[in-house]
Design a protein around this motif. Structure first.
Motif, PDB file in Angstrom:
ATOM      1  N   CYS A  31       0.689  -1.275  -0.066  1.00 33.48           N
ATOM      2  CA  CYS A  31       0.067   0.067   0.055  1.00 33.48           C
ATOM      3  C   CYS A  31       0.996   1.284   0.027  1.00 33.48           C
ATOM      4  O   CYS A  31       0.198   2.356  -0.161  1.00 33.48           O
ATOM      5  CB  CYS A  31      -0.981   0.090   1.322  1.00 33.48           C
ATOM      6  N   ASN A  32       2.194   1.179   0.178  1.00 32.16           N
ATOM      7  CA  ASN A  32       3.101   2.210   0.092  1.00 32.16           C
ATOM      8  C   ASN A  32       2.616   3.195   1.090  1.00 32.16           C
ATOM      9  O   ASN A  32       2.740   4.669   0.981  1.00 32.16           O
ATOM     10  CB  ASN A  32       3.164   3.079  -1.250  1.00 32.16           C
ATOM     11  N   ASN A  33       2.235   2.864   2.421  1.00 34.96           N
ATOM     12  CA  ASN A  33       1.841   3.462   3.466  1.00 34.96           C
ATOM     13  C   ASN A  33       2.824   3.284   4.773  1.00 34.96           C
ATOM     14  O   ASN A  33       2.717   2.729   5.626  1.00 34.96           O
ATOM     15  CB  ASN A  33       0.514   3.265   3.842  1.00 34.96           C
ATOM     16  N   MET A  34       4.138   3.946   4.370  1.00 38.68           N
ATOM     17  CA  MET A  34       5.089   3.798   5.552  1.00 38.68           C
ATOM     18  C   MET A  34       4.709   4.571   7.012  1.00 38.68           C
ATOM     19  O   MET A  34       4.927   3.958   7.830  1.00 38.68           O
ATOM     20  CB  MET A  34       6.357   4.374   5.254  1.00 38.68           C
ATOM     21  N   GLN A  35       3.917   5.406   6.756  1.00 41.49           N
ATOM     22  CA  GLN A  35       3.625   6.185   8.035  1.00 41.49           C
ATOM     23  C   GLN A  35       2.562   5.161   8.858  1.00 41.49           C
ATOM     24  O   GLN A  35       2.930   5.065  10.110  1.00 41.49           O
ATOM     25  CB  GLN A  35       2.674   7.308   7.790  1.00 41.49           C
ATOM     26  N   LYS A  36       1.729   4.208   8.310  1.00 42.87           N
ATOM     27  CA  LYS A  36       1.006   3.584   9.204  1.00 42.87           C
ATOM     28  C   LYS A  36       1.866   2.221   9.547  1.00 42.87           C
ATOM     29  O   LYS A  36       1.831   1.742  10.921  1.00 42.87           O
ATOM     30  CB  LYS A  36      -0.144   3.002   8.129  1.00 42.87           C
ATOM     31  N   ALA A  37       2.760   1.893   8.664  1.00 38.99           N
ATOM     32  CA  ALA A  37       3.655   0.839   9.083  1.00 38.99           C
ATOM     33  C   ALA A  37       4.328   1.435  10.369  1.00 38.99           C
ATOM     34  O   ALA A  37       4.795   0.466  11.313  1.00 38.99           O
ATOM     35  CB  ALA A  37       4.596   0.447   7.915  1.00 38.99           C
ATOM     36  N   ARG A  38       5.111   2.571  10.256  1.00 33.89           N
ATOM     37  CA  ARG A  38       5.766   2.901  11.574  1.00 33.89           C
ATOM     38  C   ARG A  38       4.931   2.966  12.837  1.00 33.89           C
ATOM     39  O   ARG A  38       5.255   2.708  14.070  1.00 33.89           O
ATOM     40  CB  ARG A  38       6.184   4.276  11.172  1.00 33.89           C
ATOM     41  N   GLU A  39       3.677   3.489  12.554  1.00 36.00           N
ATOM     42  CA  GLU A  39       2.789   3.347  13.883  1.00 36.00           C
ATOM     43  C   GLU A  39       2.631   1.956  14.536  1.00 36.00           C
ATOM     44  O   GLU A  39       2.818   1.732  15.425  1.00 36.00           O
ATOM     45  CB  GLU A  39       1.562   3.984  13.424  1.00 36.00           C
ATOM     46  N   LEU A  40       2.604   0.993  13.480  1.00 30.93           N
ATOM     47  CA  LEU A  40       2.473  -0.364  13.985  1.00 30.93           C
ATOM     48  C   LEU A  40       3.517  -0.739  14.577  1.00 30.93           C
ATOM     49  O   LEU A  40       3.594  -1.436  15.691  1.00 30.93           O
ATOM     50  CB  LEU A  40       2.144  -1.068  12.706  1.00 30.93           C
ATOM     51  N   TRP A  41       4.661  -0.533  13.974  1.00 30.74           N
ATOM     52  CA  TRP A  41       6.141  -1.018  14.901  1.00 30.74           C
ATOM     53  C   TRP A  41       6.463  -0.363  16.055  1.00 30.74           C
ATOM     54  O   TRP A  41       6.920  -0.850  16.959  1.00 30.74           O
ATOM     55  CB  TRP A  41       7.159  -0.696  13.659  1.00 30.74           C
ATOM     56  N   ASP A  42       5.703   0.831  16.125  1.00 32.63           N
ATOM     57  CA  ASP A  42       5.943   1.517  17.430  1.00 32.63           C
ATOM     58  C   ASP A  42       4.965   1.030  18.405  1.00 32.63           C
ATOM     59  O   ASP A  42       5.415   0.620  19.677  1.00 32.63           O
ATOM     60  CB  ASP A  42       5.520   3.081  17.392  1.00 32.63           C
ATOM     61  N   ASN A  43       3.919   0.406  18.176  1.00 29.82           N
ATOM     62  CA  ASN A  43       3.013  -0.313  18.833  1.00 29.82           C
ATOM     63  C   ASN A  43       3.767  -1.621  19.347  1.00 29.82           C
ATOM     64  O   ASN A  43       3.546  -1.894  20.525  1.00 29.82           O
ATOM     65  CB  ASN A  43       1.751  -0.339  18.362  1.00 29.82           C
TER      66      ASN A  43
END
Length: 940
Positions: A461-473
């Motif tokens: 989905c080319n959505n790194m912002q969401k991926a970073r939020e998930l990894w922060d969690n």
């Protein structure tokens, strides 16, 4: 006319069945004495009231737990007995929706419905019921009943063709059954012969060309049935061949004879497997597996399918068997209706097995089943009652994979993509709320579902912002200390993010990682070496150097602490060695003394002080030994037999020494030190009664059945009292191994412990505990049992849910029950089914708790020495069987647990000299002279 006779015969059979009422039915006739009518009616009313109350109780129980299989059976039995036909039909319907029904249940249901079916519409309902029955299992009896019932409807339009259709389906399903297939073939031929009789012209008349054609056609049908049957390996096929010869007016074709001989040869190959099945006891898994392997080599799909179905009919609760069958269907036959039907039956029989649900979802996707049906099946899987938290993670992952494959990622947004994201969020919440509440763990400590979600967002989905939020969690859930988690995130940033976020992640990793900090430091320096500026390089070098310096400092402190502990341990060992040497010297000096002690007590105190060399040290006083403790082997230096060669100080001629002189006489017998070279032919026996009279004679009789007993060395204290343990030496090593089988044998009301003779000082890792302390999916742990419950009573309760291999009631050292038990089944499936059915069951007014045996894993650690930190126990295994709260029970007998008192005891039962538990080093005991010691005794 003949057809009408056959139809009438079917109706008459149904009527006869209806007339036959069960014995004791209120409607049945019979003579009875008038005098007993009132008593009988009174008893009948009481029984009826009891049955009504029991029916109400069972219905309430099912409203609480609809998956109680035995409760369904009891309710159906009572309703059938009471003649509650409407409730009975409803109860059977509910059970059939939840479980596949056995052959017996289906036949009872079908016979009851056949009795009441008189109208055409009611017959159609019976046909529908037969269709449901033949889908649950392959049952020749049900197919035969179906075909015979359909004959009763041949008077209707298309009735003959319908009967033939049912017979053909029955032959396809079970016509190859070696032992039961013949009955179907004969019934089919009998039906066609009856049709042939109706086509015969009247005696003396000449058949018309049309009649002649019908006759020839019907004769060919019967010829074809004979030829088809004779080409299949079936029992008693010789009789079928002889019948064909007698019936046929023409010679049997060569092709039919050739196929018949080939089938005979095939039958000879099948006979050993059929005989093995006939002689084996249920569940016959090994015999069926051998038969399956044989058919797999032959490669006939129809025969392979049939033998699998036969095996599953008797082993419907074995998940592995279903999995192998479904795998064969998925890879070889690939017929949609057949494959999906087998998968559906598998999950209905074994709903607790997550692997079967996952295969079902894949099969439905493979055969392009509608999305709504797949989603509905997934919801059923979530309610199936899995026994491990990780099972829920696996089923969610399988469903998420399916949803991901539906998404077209070339579009920026779609309904399928939103559904996938919603499912990911629901999965995370479900594991956090539902699963963690039930099992006290989410089953996904590494957050694999969130990791996969982040990969989908970043890569597809080319959505790194969401991926970073998930990894922060993910990192906030306790994963920040692991290097591999940081490197996984770094690789994702490296592939789909930017250098700035990569650098930021590695700086945080250097700061937080505790398991492999060198690894993340190296990755950070590599990044800066390739892409960083001088300032970035300097910052990275400084950060990694500072971090590694702290790590090395911590490691150095830990090493120093470990060395100090080792040094303290050496000093204590030296002190114990010195104390033992002084103790031996004291005993030696005591033996050399002459004169009467009582006379010495009457002497003045000056005489006590004259013996300068005879001093008592406080550390030399004998340690108190607890009753009954010890289940193992003495340390080598303490393996000293205080009784000598003749056991309890028997005289060489066999006469016993008087009790009051036993202790004195024993001192005169030289001590026998343990010979470690004889450990292999020696066993250690403990937990014996202290009051046992003549333990040598008692144990010699008990162990004599194992082999020749060379010597029995019973251990007594200085007063001549038996200490409850001894050594039994055999002539041969095999006898010692056989003696171990007597472990836990009841001797004078106490379980006798028998263990190998092993020096624990030389073999510290030797474990005496013979039972497993890990997850055993085929074994149940039951608590809450009444103390009066016997092994036979518990077996009677458990055997209804599978084949019980072993039952072990847990007792204390005195042999008294503790209300706990272990029940071992033949398979994991039977144990899982028993958990579902027995948990919460009432046994003698006690509500028992049943769970898969999964004791906490604990090392048998030595008791911490004074001044040393206590070593933590190993953590509980992550994957619990029924949740953390239900299995936090130590499975070690107290013989293997370390005591909390200051006197440390080895696992083999002997007292070890150890100083009192204190954080300070033990003080040097003050020495007393003989005079001081005498004063102390006189004051007491």
């Amino acid at each position: 006319a003949e057809l009408h006779k056959m139809a009438a015969a079917g109706a008459e059979a149904a009527a006869e069945e209806e007339k036959r009422l069960p014995e004791g039915d209120p409607e049945s006739g019979g003579d009875s004495d008038d005098e007993g009518d009132s008593d009988s009616s009174g008893d009948g009313e009481d029984e009826e009231k009891e049955n009504e109350a029991e029916i109400q109780r069972l219905e309430e129980q099912l409203s609480i737990n609809a998956f109680d299989y035995n409760c369904h059976l009891d309710l159906i039995k009572l309703l059938r007995q009471e003649g509650e036909l409407v409730k009975l039909r409803r109860a059977r319907q509910k059970m059939s929706e939840l479980f596949p029904l056995t052959e017996e249940i289906w036949l009872d249901w079908l016979k009851d419905e056949i009795k009441m079916a008189s109208e055409i519409s009611e017959r159609e309902k019976v046909y529908e019921l037969f269709e449901r029955a033949v889908k649950d299992y392959i049952c020749p009896e049900i197919w035969l009943e179906y075909a015979q019932y359909s004959i009763g409807g041949i008077g209707q339009e298309g009735g003959i063709e319908k009967v033939r259709s049912i017979f053909e389906r029955a032959l396809t399903a079970v016509g190859l059954h070696v032992t039961k297939g013949t009955a179907l073939w004969e019934a089919y031929r009998e039906f066609e012969n009856a049709i042939l009789e109706t086509a015969q012209p009247a005696p003396g008349s000449i058949p018309s060309p049309e009649q002649q054609q019908v006759l020839c056609s019907q004769l060919e049908k019967i010829h074809a049935l004979f030829r088809r049957q004779l080409g299949i390996p079936l029992l008693d096929m010789e009789a079928s061949y002889a019948e064909y010869e007698e019936w046929s007016e023409e010679p049997i074709p060569e092709t039919t004879i050739k196929n018949y001989k080939k089938a005979l040869q095939q039958l000879e190959k099948c006979k050993p497997y059929e005989e093995a099945l006939l002689g084996a006891e249920t569940p016959k898994l090994a015999e069926y597996q051998a038969y399956i392997d044989f058919e797999m080599k032959a490669g006939d799909p129809a025969r392979i399918q049939l033998i699998y179905e036969r095996a599953l009919a008797e082993n419907c609760l074995v998940p592995d068997l279903w999995a192998r069958y479904n795998q064969y269907l998925d890879r070889q036959l690939k017929v949609k209706e057949l494959v999906l039907s087998a998968h559906d039956r598998a999950v209905r029989n074994c709903p607790w097995t997550v692997g079967l649900w996952i295969r079902y979802l894949l099969a439905m996707e493979r055969h392009r089943v509608e999305h709504s049906i797949i989603s509905e099946m997934f919801e059923k899987a979530l309610n199936a009652g899995f026994i491990q938290a990780t099972d829920y993670v696996e089923i969610w992952q399988a469903y998420l994979d399916y949803l991901r494959r539906r998404v077209d990622f070339t579009q920026d947004s779609s309904k399928e993509l939103e559904e996938l994201r919603s499912a990911f969020a629901r999965a995370v919440e479900y594991l956090k709320q539902e699963v963690e509440e039930r099992f006290s763990e989410s089953g996904d400590p590494s957050c694999t579902i969130m990791q996969n979600w982040a990969r989908v967002e970043a890569r597809l989905c080319n959505n790194m912002q969401k991926a970073r939020e998930l990894w922060d969690n993910i990192m906030t859930k306790g994963n920040a200390k692991y290097a591999n988690m940081w490197l996984e995130y770094y690789n994702l940033e490296r592939a789909h993010g930017d250098t700035q976020h990569c650098r930021k992640a590695l700086h945080r990793a250097v700061q937080c990682t505790s398991d492999y900090p060198e690894h993340v430091c190296e990755v950070l320096l590599t990044l800066e070496r390739i892409e960083g500026t001088l300032e970035d390089w300097d910052a990275a070098v400084q950060k990694t150097e500072n971090r590694l310096a702290r790590v090395n400092e911590q490691r150095a402190k830990a090493a120093e602490k470990e060395a100090a502990l080792a040094k303290q341990e050496e000093e204590r060992a030296e002190q114990r060695k010195q104390a033992r040497a002084e103790k031996k010297a004291s005993k030696k000096a005591k033996k050399t003394r002459t004169g009467d002690k009582r006379k010495a007590d009457e002497d003045d105190e000056g005489e006590w002080g004259q013996e300068e060399g005879f001093q008592f040290h406080q550390s030399e006083l004998p340690s108190k030994r607890h009753r009954g403790e010890g289940d193992g082997v003495l340390p080598e230096e303490d393996m000293e037999v205080e009784t000598g060669l003749f056991g309890r100080s028997e005289k060489p001629d066999g006469s016993a020494v008087p009790k009051e002189k036993a202790s004195t006489s024993r001192k005169d017998i030289p001590k026998v030190f343990h010979d470690s070279s004889k450990d292999k032919v020696t066993v250690f026996v403990s937990n014996l009664s202290y009051t046992m009279a003549e333990p040598e004679a008692k144990l010699r009789e008990l162990f004599g059945s194992c082999g020749e007993v060379v010597e029995i060395r019973a251990v007594f204290n200085n007063k001549g009292t038996f200490r409850g343990y001894c050594y039994v030496q055999f002539r041969e090593e095999e006898a010692a191994r056989q003696a171990l089988a007597l472990d836990r044998t009841a001797v004078e009301g106490r379980p006798m412990f028998v263990s190998p003779c092993v020096d624990k000082n030389k073999n510290p890792d030797f474990k005496v505990f013979k039972y497993s302390t890990t997850l055993e999916k085929h074994k149940l742990f039951i608590s809450g049992l009444p103390f009066s419950c016997t092994k036979e009573e518990l077996e009677e309760v458990c055997k209804a849910h599978g084949n019980v291999k072993d039952i072990r009631l847990v007792t204390n050292r005195a042999g008294k029950p503790k209300g706990l038990a272990y029940v071992e089944y033949e398979s994991e499936a039977q144990a899982s089914q028993a958990v579902l059915k027995m948990d919460g069951l009432t046994v003698k007014d006690h509500v028992i708790k049943v769970m898969i045996s999964n004791p906490p894993f604990r090392r048998l650690l030595k008791r911490p020495k004074p001044g040393l930190p206590s070593l933590p126990l190993e953590p509980r295994q992550i994957y619990g069987a029924r949740g953390k709260g239900r299995t936090q029970l130590s499975m070690m007998p107290r013989a293997l647990q370390r005591q909390s008192n200051p006197v440390a005891k080895a696992e083999n039962g002997m007292v070890q000299n150890s100083p009192a538990a204190s954080s300070d080093p033990p003080a040097e005991p003050k020495k007393m002279s003989n005079a001081d010691f005498a004063k102390m005794l006189l004051k007491k």
